[in-house]
Design a protein around this motif. Structure first.
Motif, PDB file in Angstrom:
ATOM      1  N   UNK A  43      40.602  31.184  23.881  1.00 54.24           N
ATOM      2  CA  UNK A  43      41.371  32.296  25.267  1.00 54.24           C
ATOM      3  C   UNK A  43      41.614  31.434  27.142  1.00 54.24           C
ATOM      4  N   UNK A  44      40.286  31.055  26.777  1.00 56.72           N
ATOM      5  CA  UNK A  44      40.265  29.899  27.978  1.00 56.72           C
ATOM      6  C   UNK A  44      41.764  28.785  28.199  1.00 56.72           C
ATOM      7  N   UNK A  51      47.651  29.078  34.469  1.00 58.08           N
ATOM      8  CA  UNK A  51      47.292  29.772  35.591  1.00 58.08           C
ATOM      9  C   UNK A  51      47.926  29.667  37.005  1.00 58.08           C
ATOM     10  N   UNK A  52      47.930  30.282  37.734  1.00 60.62           N
ATOM     11  CA  UNK A  52      48.627  30.096  39.045  1.00 60.62           C
ATOM     12  C   UNK A  52      47.326  29.443  40.442  1.00 60.62           C
ATOM     13  N   UNK A  53      48.302  28.454  40.995  1.00 64.82           N
ATOM     14  CA  UNK A  53      47.366  27.677  41.971  1.00 64.82           C
ATOM     15  C   UNK A  53      47.394  28.863  43.132  1.00 64.82           C
ATOM     16  N   UNK A  54      46.291  29.012  43.676  1.00 67.31           N
ATOM     17  CA  UNK A  54      46.449  30.200  44.390  1.00 67.31           C
ATOM     18  C   UNK A  54      45.847  28.728  45.934  1.00 67.31           C
ATOM     19  N   UNK A  55      46.727  28.228  46.798  1.00 70.14           N
ATOM     20  CA  UNK A  55      46.050  27.837  47.545  1.00 70.14           C
ATOM     21  C   UNK A  55      45.712  28.581  48.751  1.00 70.14           C
ATOM     22  N   UNK A  56      44.418  27.705  49.252  1.00 68.80           N
ATOM     23  CA  UNK A  56      43.955  28.633  50.479  1.00 68.80           C
ATOM     24  C   UNK A  56      43.205  27.817  50.311  1.00 68.80           C
ATOM     25  N   UNK A  57      43.963  26.824  50.677  1.00 68.73           N
ATOM     26  CA  UNK A  57      43.520  25.669  51.522  1.00 68.73           C
ATOM     27  C   UNK A  57      43.007  26.146  53.828  1.00 68.73           C
ATOM     28  N   UNK A  58      43.818  27.184  53.743  1.00 64.82           N
ATOM     29  CA  UNK A  58      44.000  27.672  55.184  1.00 64.82           C
ATOM     30  C   UNK A  58      43.341  28.701  55.688  1.00 64.82           C
ATOM     31  N   UNK A  59      42.483  29.499  54.702  1.00 61.81           N
ATOM     32  CA  UNK A  59      41.445  30.161  55.337  1.00 61.81           C
ATOM     33  C   UNK A  59      39.991  29.671  55.121  1.00 61.81           C
ATOM     34  N   UNK A  60      39.708  29.678  56.562  1.00 61.57           N
ATOM     35  CA  UNK A  60      37.519  29.628  56.187  1.00 61.57           C
ATOM     36  C   UNK A  60      36.843  30.408  55.270  1.00 61.57           C
TER      37      UNK A  60
END
Length: 77
Positions: A43-44, A51-60
């Motif tokens: 499954x993995x 898998x989608x890349x969720x770029x949250x580098x602009x968040x604290x």
């Protein structure tokens, strides 16, 4: 990269995703049965390909948007 299946001290099974240098980059929860762990690996592997890349580098740390993007964020795809 490789996936390593191990038996933990309580007799259950767990798998880990390792880099070529042996660094653990992901670890599963434990499974009571080896067959279940192998199903988890399948499954993995299947989900990782999509898998989608969720770029949250602009968040604290609280998930709030920062005024300025964090240097070194992921490049656009």
């Amino acid at each position: 990269m490789k996936i390593v299946l191990v038996r933990v001290p309580d007799g259950r099974f767990r798998f880990r995703l390792l880099t070529d240098s042996g660094e653990v980059v992901a670890a599963s929860s434990t499974y009571r049965r080896k067959a279940s762990a192998l199903e988890g690996i399948d499954t993995f592997r299947a989900q990782l390909a999509d898998a989608e890349v969720d770029d949250q580098t602009d968040r604290n740390a609280a998930g709030e948007r920062l005024a300025q993007p964090v240097p070194g964020g992921l490049p656009p795809i």
